[in-house]
Write a protein that holds these residues in place. Sequence first.
Motif, short mmCIF file in Angstrom:
data_model
loop_
_atom_site.label_atom_id
_atom_site.label_comp_id
_atom_site.label_asym_id
_atom_site.label_seq_id
_atom_site.Cartn_x
_atom_site.Cartn_y
_atom_site.Cartn_z
N SER A 100 0.83 -1.20 0.00
CA SER A 100 0.00 0.00 0.00
C SER A 100 0.86 1.25 0.00
O SER A 100 0.55 2.24 -0.67
CB SER A 100 -0.92 0.00 1.22
N ALA A 131 0.66 4.15 -2.70
CA ALA A 131 0.38 5.50 -2.21
C ALA A 131 1.49 6.47 -2.65
O ALA A 131 1.22 7.64 -2.95
CB ALA A 131 0.25 5.50 -0.69
N LEU A 138 -5.95 -5.73 -7.48
CA LEU A 138 -4.86 -4.95 -6.93
C LEU A 138 -3.65 -4.94 -7.87
O LEU A 138 -2.94 -3.94 -7.98
CB LEU A 138 -4.47 -5.47 -5.55
N TYR A 195 -2.60 0.76 8.76
CA TYR A 195 -2.83 0.89 7.31
C TYR A 195 -2.73 2.36 6.88
O TYR A 195 -2.09 2.68 5.88
CB TYR A 195 -4.20 0.33 6.96
N SER A 215 -2.37 -1.41 -9.62
CA SER A 215 -0.99 -0.96 -9.43
C SER A 215 -0.32 -0.63 -10.76
O SER A 215 0.39 0.37 -10.89
CB SER A 215 -0.17 -2.04 -8.70
N ASN A 257 -8.38 0.41 -6.92
CA ASN A 257 -7.55 0.15 -5.75
C ASN A 257 -8.21 0.54 -4.44
O ASN A 257 -8.16 -0.23 -3.46
CB ASN A 257 -6.22 0.89 -5.89
N GLN A 291 -8.66 -2.31 -1.63
CA GLN A 291 -7.66 -2.37 -0.58
C GLN A 291 -8.27 -2.09 0.80
O GLN A 291 -7.91 -2.75 1.78
CB GLN A 291 -6.55 -1.37 -0.86
N THR A 292 -9.19 -1.14 0.89
CA THR A 292 -9.81 -0.86 2.18
C THR A 292 -10.62 -2.05 2.66
O THR A 292 -10.60 -2.40 3.84
CB THR A 292 -10.72 0.38 2.07
N SER A 316 0.71 3.73 6.18
CA SER A 316 1.35 3.56 4.88
C SER A 316 1.14 4.79 4.00
O SER A 316 2.05 5.23 3.28
CB SER A 316 0.82 2.31 4.18
N TRP A 317 -0.06 5.37 4.06
CA TRP A 317 -0.35 6.58 3.29
C TRP A 317 0.35 7.79 3.88
O TRP A 317 0.82 8.67 3.17
CB TRP A 317 -1.86 6.80 3.20
N TYR A 344 1.80 -7.77 -5.04
CA TYR A 344 0.44 -8.25 -4.79
C TYR A 344 0.24 -9.64 -5.37
O TYR A 344 -0.40 -10.51 -4.75
CB TYR A 344 -0.58 -7.29 -5.39
#
Length: 430
Positions: free
Chosen positions: A232, A236, A291, A352, A295, A328, A332-333, A355-356, A394
């Motif tokens: 992630s 991001a 995913l 999580y 990406s 995504n 992803q969430t 990561s952002w 992924y």
Amino acid sequence: MSVTSLRRAARETVSGLPREFWWLWTSTLVNRLGAFVATFMALYLTLDRGYSASYAGLVASLHGLGGVVSSLGGGVMADRLGRRPTLLVAQASTAVFVALLGFVHDPVAIAAVAFLVGMASNASRPAVQAMMADIVRPEDRVRAFSLNYWAINLGFAVSSMAAGFIAEFSYLAGFLIEAGMTMACAVVVFLKLPESRPAGDAQGGGKGGAEASVGLTAVLRDRRFMGVVGLSFLVALVFQQGSVGLPVAMGRAGFTPADYGVAIAVNGILIVALQIPVTRFIEHRDAKRLLVVSSLLAGYGFGLTAFAGSVGVFALTVCVWTLGEMINAPTQTGLVVRLSPVHGRGRYQGVYSLSWSLAALVAPLMSGAVIDRLGARWLWGMCAAVGMVAAVGYGALMRRLPKEEPVAFAEGAVGAGAAAGERSSEVSTA
């Protein structure tokens, strides 16, 4: 597809979700309608204040560092104090610091307040995501996350267009508008959203309780989850360039803030127009494939920016990575929720979110340094490479996913019927 079919699809997409979800959705929409700082901070510092791209990157990184600090803290607060108090504190603090940012002029003061804005604004993210998971049935969560993401981008599409012209008139007005809209979100939370924390968390996680088993150490030892967090971060890092590298590169190429506003608004407009049909298409498809594809679209979308020489071509590249973003974000969430134990949702969402936040810290430093020393084309090539690495990751990491756990809610908590599937089919129009 006929008009009748479109109406039926839209109705099925929004039906069956609880009233509390729609108030949370409304809060998200209001917040994004007033968004300004994250989108135009780089232009404000380089064009209005005359600072270098490297300084703008440093300030944006401090904003990201604030998010790093608060991501974990916000997750712990959401589990310990509750989702609602965390949202109230985070949104009210954000409003105050954003308003202050418009009045400070000293370089050190700007950097310090940007850090506080990042810390306050990111503290709410784990609480929002945990509350949404609490109040929505497992089978409806991808749809709910998509609708929330749709609200984010509906607000972004409107605010980015407006903010481009506001910036040419007065950056201060933009800061004050965002502060006012964020405070309005806090009012919505205070008036309309009860607490949603599951029963074990509400009891404070006594000795041997569920909360003790999902402390931050346990989260960090969850190898599969931390692998998802690492991937992630890479994705991001690429998406962050839409608000960090892209405006600086366009400014260096002679484009105006309004030009950037038009190009980046395509992102929000496409998501507003296509997120619902895309959600219906991906809702029951394999998360690994989604995913991987998202990406690649993100990396190659930004990679194509190296060949853009007009606002129209910039907008076309935005279309490519926006499709990756639409796939995504809800996928992803939803994956993070599936990997999270019920009584540790706040902490898992906090890690999580980290990561952002880390990407928001690293991306500005990376983009500023690369643009200053090597040029924008190198930045876009690096984005393509990072997207490919994330796609391979992924593909290697994803295996069979765990089944979702039923939820036990505290007496009187929001969504008490979620586990049993007790949901009204009526949608609040609030």
